[in-house]
Enzyme design. Structure first.
Site, PDB file in Angstrom:
ATOM      1  N   TYR A 157       0.854  -1.202   0.000  1.00  0.00           N
ATOM      2  CA  TYR A 157       0.000   0.000   0.000  1.00  0.00           C
ATOM      3  C   TYR A 157       0.891   1.253   0.000  1.00  0.00           C
ATOM      4  CZ  TYR A 157      -4.330   2.615   0.607  1.00  0.00           C
ATOM      5  OH  TYR A 157      -5.408   3.451   0.424  1.00  0.00           O
ATOM      6  N   LYS A 164      -3.291   8.485   2.922  1.00  0.00           N
ATOM      7  CA  LYS A 164      -4.522   8.267   3.701  1.00  0.00           C
ATOM      8  C   LYS A 164      -4.360   8.775   5.136  1.00  0.00           C
ATOM      9  CE  LYS A 164      -7.270   6.223   0.648  1.00  0.00           C
ATOM     10  NZ  LYS A 164      -8.328   7.033  -0.008  1.00  0.00           N
TER      11      LYS A 164
END
Ligand code: NAD
Ligand code: 0WE
Length: 266
Positions: A157, A164
């Site tokens: 990720y 995020k």
């Protein structure tokens, strides 16, 4: 009467019927909201217009969030159709694909970092600024989509996790900034779902099956489940909730030691 009757809500991020934004639009339409949609580029224009029709809407605007002019034009266009706006739903993210593969330390670049943060976090605040005037005096609501990679490191990720994390901080700062005007700001942290964005990720199928196995509910969540939670958060039923990150992940984030109990006799 639906619990969003009379609400006017702008949704960014519909790209296909699998999009989380589509799940949110469907739930909001079902609950009586009037919907406006945006599309990122001309390739998506006809498709998004068709989806809009399915939700009784002909309010469709271009908006690439890297373009300040398009953000301004979006709200001027919207102001010609609506005298006020009750919600903005931000359902978009992007990092260069090659940075979502391999070891974080090996693959991250300055350019990829900047792109990921600009599109995935900065844009949420930019939309809040541009939409502020239309949302005055309506107890409005902003909603965005996050993922567990904001608060835990997980394979591949990578720089999206940093973006995020920034997005979740953005939720808290915007909630403080806009609270005095009555506007609430929240995020849903969704479990992994097969969408267009996800299908670009190597090994996503494996991740989905691992995730289902290790989740209290023993399955992955759907865009309809995220849609229902999103509709709730943008409704007056959630009038006391702001600055919050709501997990819609079957409980995955609350566990440790995985599903060891399933084979404890070994
Ligand atoms: P999706 O591919 O359906 O949607 C992504 C959207 O981002 C597309 O509509 C695309 O047009 C838009 N976009 C990308 N760059 C843009 C730009 N510059 N300007 C305007 N729009 C742009 O994928 P999705 O999974 O529905 O993603 C929606 C959100 O949900 C993202 O924020 C994603 O991080 C988040 N999320 C996804 C999952 C998952 O597993 N699918 C899990 C948790 C959170
Ligand atoms: O936020 C996301 C993915 C967002 C995303 C997807 C792509 C694919 C195509 C952002 N940028 C791009 N760029 C591309 O070129 N998710 C929460 C889904 C996701 O992506 C992962 C995941 C999960 C879950 C990537 C690696 C590991 C897990």
């Amino acid at each position: 009467m639906g619990f969003l009757a009379g609400k006017r809500i702008l949704i960014l991020g519909v790209a296909s019927k699998l999009s989380i934004a589509s799940g949110i639009a469907a739930a909001m339409h079902r609950e009586g909201a009037e919907i406006a949609l945006t599309y990122q580029n001309d390739k998506l224009k006809d498709r998004v217009s068709k989806f809009a029709g399915g939700w009784d809407s002909n309010r469709v605007f271009p908006c690439d969030v890297t373009n300040d002019q398009q953000i301004q034009d979006l709200f001027s266009g919207l102001a010609e159709r609506w005298d006020g706006l009750d919600g903005i739903v931000h359902c978009l993210a992007y990092a260069p694909g090659h940075e979502l593969e391999g070891n974080y330390i090996d693959v991250t670049t300055r350019e990829g970092f900047l792109t990921a943060h600009e599109i995935s976090s900065y844009s949420f605040g930019a939309l809040a600024q541009a939409g502020r005037e239309l949302m005055q005096g309506r107890n409005g609501c902003l909603l965005t989509l996050s993922y567990l990679g904001a608060v835990r490191s997980l394979p591949h990720y990578n720089v999206m996790g940093l973006a995020k994390a920034s997005l979740e901080a953005n939720v808290r700062y915007l909630a403080s900034s806009l609270g005095p005007e009555g506007t609430r700001v929240n995020a849903i942290s969704a479990g992994p779902i097969r969408t267009l964005a996800a299908s670009g990720i190597k090994g996503f199928r494996k991740m989905l099956s691992y995730n289902a196995q290790q989740t209290p509910l023993r399955r992955n969540v759907t865009i309809d489940e995220v849609g229902n939670a999103g509709a709730f958060l943008c409704s007056d039923l959630a009038s006391g909730i702001s600055g919050e990150i709501l997990y819609v992940d079957g409980g995955f984030n609350t566990t440790a030691m995985g599903s060891l109990q399933d084979d404890e006799r070994e």
